[in-house]
Design an enzyme around this catalytic site. Structure first.
Site, PDB file in Angstrom:
ATOM      1  N   LYS A  13       0.831  -1.211   0.000  1.00  0.00           N
ATOM      2  CA  LYS A  13       0.000   0.000   0.000  1.00  0.00           C
ATOM      3  C   LYS A  13       0.866   1.262   0.000  1.00  0.00           C
ATOM      4  O   LYS A  13       0.593   2.193  -0.728  1.00  0.00           O
ATOM      5  CB  LYS A  13      -0.912   0.057   1.241  1.00  0.00           C
ATOM      6  CG  LYS A  13      -1.866  -1.094   1.387  1.00  0.00           C
ATOM      7  CD  LYS A  13      -2.802  -0.877   2.572  1.00  0.00           C
ATOM      8  CE  LYS A  13      -2.108  -0.740   3.915  1.00  0.00           C
ATOM      9  NZ  LYS A  13      -1.435  -1.955   4.394  1.00  0.00           N
ATOM     10  N   ARG A  88      -8.943   1.550   9.484  1.00  0.00           N
ATOM     11  CA  ARG A  88      -8.590   0.175   9.828  1.00  0.00           C
ATOM     12  C   ARG A  88      -9.777  -0.572  10.431  1.00  0.00           C
ATOM     13  O   ARG A  88      -9.673  -1.756  10.696  1.00  0.00           O
ATOM     14  CB  ARG A  88      -7.491   0.150  10.904  1.00  0.00           C
ATOM     15  CG  ARG A  88      -6.063   0.438  10.463  1.00  0.00           C
ATOM     16  CD  ARG A  88      -5.389  -0.745   9.838  1.00  0.00           C
ATOM     17  NE  ARG A  88      -4.053  -1.088  10.267  1.00  0.00           N
ATOM     18  CZ  ARG A  88      -2.910  -0.544   9.850  1.00  0.00           C
ATOM     19  NH1 ARG A  88      -2.891   0.474   9.043  1.00  0.00           N
ATOM     20  NH2 ARG A  88      -1.750  -1.028  10.254  1.00  0.00           N
ATOM     21  N   ARG A 127      11.999  -6.336   4.796  1.00  0.00           N
ATOM     22  CA  ARG A 127      11.693  -4.927   4.544  1.00  0.00           C
ATOM     23  C   ARG A 127      12.588  -4.014   5.381  1.00  0.00           C
ATOM     24  O   ARG A 127      12.846  -4.274   6.545  1.00  0.00           O
ATOM     25  CB  ARG A 127      10.230  -4.691   4.911  1.00  0.00           C
ATOM     26  CG  ARG A 127       9.767  -3.294   4.674  1.00  0.00           C
ATOM     27  CD  ARG A 127       8.290  -3.248   4.503  1.00  0.00           C
ATOM     28  NE  ARG A 127       7.575  -3.167   5.760  1.00  0.00           N
ATOM     29  CZ  ARG A 127       6.261  -2.931   5.839  1.00  0.00           C
ATOM     30  NH1 ARG A 127       5.553  -2.813   4.735  1.00  0.00           N
ATOM     31  NH2 ARG A 127       5.675  -2.856   6.992  1.00  0.00           N
ATOM     32  N   ARG A 160      11.742  -2.064  11.053  1.00  0.00           N
ATOM     33  CA  ARG A 160      10.761  -1.641  12.036  1.00  0.00           C
ATOM     34  C   ARG A 160      10.569  -2.732  13.086  1.00  0.00           C
ATOM     35  O   ARG A 160      10.509  -3.912  12.758  1.00  0.00           O
ATOM     36  CB  ARG A 160       9.425  -1.368  11.339  1.00  0.00           C
ATOM     37  CG  ARG A 160       9.309   0.034  10.826  1.00  0.00           C
ATOM     38  CD  ARG A 160       8.133   0.208   9.916  1.00  0.00           C
ATOM     39  NE  ARG A 160       6.900  -0.397  10.423  1.00  0.00           N
ATOM     40  CZ  ARG A 160       5.747  -0.366   9.762  1.00  0.00           C
ATOM     41  NH1 ARG A 160       5.667   0.219   8.587  1.00  0.00           N
ATOM     42  NH2 ARG A 160       4.681  -0.935  10.269  1.00  0.00           N
ATOM     43  N   ARG A 171      -0.261  -8.863  13.400  1.00  0.00           N
ATOM     44  CA  ARG A 171      -0.867  -7.791  12.589  1.00  0.00           C
ATOM     45  C   ARG A 171      -1.790  -8.381  11.519  1.00  0.00           C
ATOM     46  O   ARG A 171      -2.831  -7.807  11.204  1.00  0.00           O
ATOM     47  CB  ARG A 171       0.246  -6.945  11.940  1.00  0.00           C
ATOM     48  CG  ARG A 171       0.971  -6.072  12.966  1.00  0.00           C
ATOM     49  CD  ARG A 171       2.312  -5.588  12.455  1.00  0.00           C
ATOM     50  NE  ARG A 171       2.203  -4.634  11.373  1.00  0.00           N
ATOM     51  CZ  ARG A 171       3.203  -4.337  10.558  1.00  0.00           C
ATOM     52  NH1 ARG A 171       4.381  -4.916  10.703  1.00  0.00           N
ATOM     53  NH2 ARG A 171       3.040  -3.459   9.601  1.00  0.00           N
TER      54      ARG A 171
HETATM   55  P1  AMP Z   1       1.324   0.516   9.284  1.00  0.00           P
HETATM   56  O1  AMP Z   1       2.514   1.379   9.071  1.00  0.00           O
HETATM   57  O2  AMP Z   1       0.102   1.000   8.545  1.00  0.00           O
HETATM   58  O3  AMP Z   1       1.595  -0.937   9.050  1.00  0.00           O
HETATM   59  O4  AMP Z   1       0.943   0.671  10.833  1.00  0.00           O
HETATM   60  C1  AMP Z   1       1.834   0.276  11.851  1.00  0.00           C
HETATM   61  C2  AMP Z   1       1.084   0.197  13.174  1.00  0.00           C
HETATM   62  O5  AMP Z   1       0.548   1.483  13.486  1.00  0.00           O
HETATM   63  C3  AMP Z   1      -0.119  -0.733  13.164  1.00  0.00           C
HETATM   64  O6  AMP Z   1       0.233  -2.074  13.421  1.00  0.00           O
HETATM   65  C4  AMP Z   1      -0.950  -0.124  14.288  1.00  0.00           C
HETATM   66  O7  AMP Z   1      -0.404  -0.452  15.559  1.00  0.00           O
HETATM   67  C5  AMP Z   1      -0.725   1.350  14.082  1.00  0.00           C
HETATM   68  N1  AMP Z   1      -1.727   1.934  13.151  1.00  0.00           N
HETATM   69  C6  AMP Z   1      -1.515   2.428  11.898  1.00  0.00           C
HETATM   70  N2  AMP Z   1      -2.635   2.885  11.359  1.00  0.00           N
HETATM   71  C7  AMP Z   1      -3.608   2.680  12.274  1.00  0.00           C
HETATM   72  C8  AMP Z   1      -5.003   2.925  12.299  1.00  0.00           C
HETATM   73  N3  AMP Z   1      -5.647   3.463  11.248  1.00  0.00           N
HETATM   74  N4  AMP Z   1      -5.687   2.588  13.434  1.00  0.00           N
HETATM   75  C9  AMP Z   1      -5.065   2.046  14.500  1.00  0.00           C
HETATM   76  N5  AMP Z   1      -3.762   1.770  14.539  1.00  0.00           N
HETATM   77  C10 AMP Z   1      -3.025   2.078  13.430  1.00  0.00           C
END
Ligand code: AMP
Length: 220
Positions: A13, A88, A127, A160, A171
Site C-alpha cells: 500500500k 482500519r 523490509r 521496524r 498484525r
Molecule cells: P502501518 O505502518 O500502517 O503498518 O501501521 C503500523 C502500526 O501502526 C499498526 O500495526 C498499528 O499499531 C498502528 N496503526 C496504523 N494505522 C492505524 C489505524 N488506522 N488505526 C489504529 N492503529 C493504526
C-alpha cells in the site's frame, strides 16, 4: 481523487500510495507514518502509541482520528489524497465519511490490495524503512544501492520493530478480524475494487489505475 488503499501490512500500500500520489500530485496520508512521528517525539502519548504498535495491535481510534483529521485539513490535501493504512475498522471509516461530509466531500474509490499471508511474511521480514523519509526497500527484491542507506535521501535504513515475524503474524490476525470487514462495508457503498497485489510494483500500479479508471484522470 480521494482514494483509500486497503490491505494487510506488507501488501504494498505504501509503495503504491507514494507512486500514485506522485503521479496525481496529491499526498499519501499514512496513519502508520503519522503515528511513528508521534512515537519519535518521546512523549507520554508517543509511549502509549508505541505500546500498541510494538505488539501489532491497533492504536485507539481517538488518537488516530485526531492525527488523520489534522493531516487531511492541510492545504496540500485539498485537491485530494491517498489514504494508506486508514481506516482500519468500521468506526474509523464512519468517522472519515462524517469528516468529509462536513465539507460536502466523498471518497471516490476504495481499492483493496490482496496478497496471501505467506507472501506477506516473506516480504516484511526483508523490509527496510528509511528513518528520515519513510521510503521502503527489500533486502532481496528491492535493495538500496548502498546497504543500509536510503537512495532517495541518504537516511539510515532500519527494520521496524513491528516487522519481526511474530508481530507480523499478529498484525495479519488483527487485519483479518478488524480491517477485513471494511471490504464488505465499502462494497455495500459501491466504492470497492479489489486488485491482485502479487507481482512487480509497476504491474500492481497498472491494476490499481485500471480499477479506478474513469475517476483516475484528472485527479482534481
Ligand atoms: P502501518 O505502518 O500502517 O503498518 O501501521 C503500523 C502500526 O501502526 C499498526 O500495526 C498499528 O499499531 C498502528 N496503526 C496504523 N494505522 C492505524 C489505524 N488506522 N488505526 C489504529 N492503529 C493504526
Amino acid at each position: 481523487m480521494r482514494l483509500v488503499l486497503l490491505g494487510p501490512p506488507g501488501a504494498g500500500k505504501g509503495t503504491q500510495a507514494r507512486a500514485l500520489g506522485a503521479l496525481w500530485g496529491i499526498p499519501q496520508v499514512a496513519s502508520g507514518d503519522l503515528l511513528r512521528a508521534v512515537v519519535r517525539e518521546d512523549s507520554d502519548l508517543g509511549r502509549e502509541a508505541a505500546s500498541y504498535m510494538d505488539r501489532g495491535q491497533l492504536v485507539p481510534d481517538d488518537l488516530v482520528l485526531k492525527l488523520v483529521d489534522a493531516r487531511l485539513r492541510k492545504e496540500d490535501a485539498r485537491p485530494g489524497f491517498i489514504l494508506d493504512g486508514f481506516p482500519r475498522n468500521v468506526t474509523q471509516a464512519e468517522a472519515l465519511a462524517k469528516g468529509l461530509e462536513r465539507y460536502k466531500l466523498k471518497l471516490d474509490k476504495v481499492v483493496a490490495v490482496i496478497v496471501p499471508d505467506e507472501e506477506i511474511v516473506k516480504r516484511i521480514s526483508g523490509r527496510r524503512t528509511c528513518r528520515n523519509c519513510n521510503a521502503m526497500y527489500h533486502v532481496m527484491f528491492e535493495p538500496p544501492a548502498k546497504p543500509g542507506v536510503c537512495d532517495k535521501c541518504g537516511g539510515e535504513l532500519y527494520q521496524r520493530e513491528d516487522d519481526a515475524e511474530e508481530t507480523v503474524r499478529e498484525r495479519l490476525k488483527v487485519f483479518a478480524e478488524t480491517t477485513r470487514p471494511l471490504l464488505a462495508h465499502y462494497d455495500r457503498l459501491g466504492l470497492l475494487a479489489q486488485v491482485n497485489g502479487v507481482g512487480r510494483t509497476d504491474e500492481v500500479e497498472k491494476r490499481i489505475l485500471t480499477a479506478v479508471n474513469g475517476v483516475a484522470v484528472p485527479p482534481k
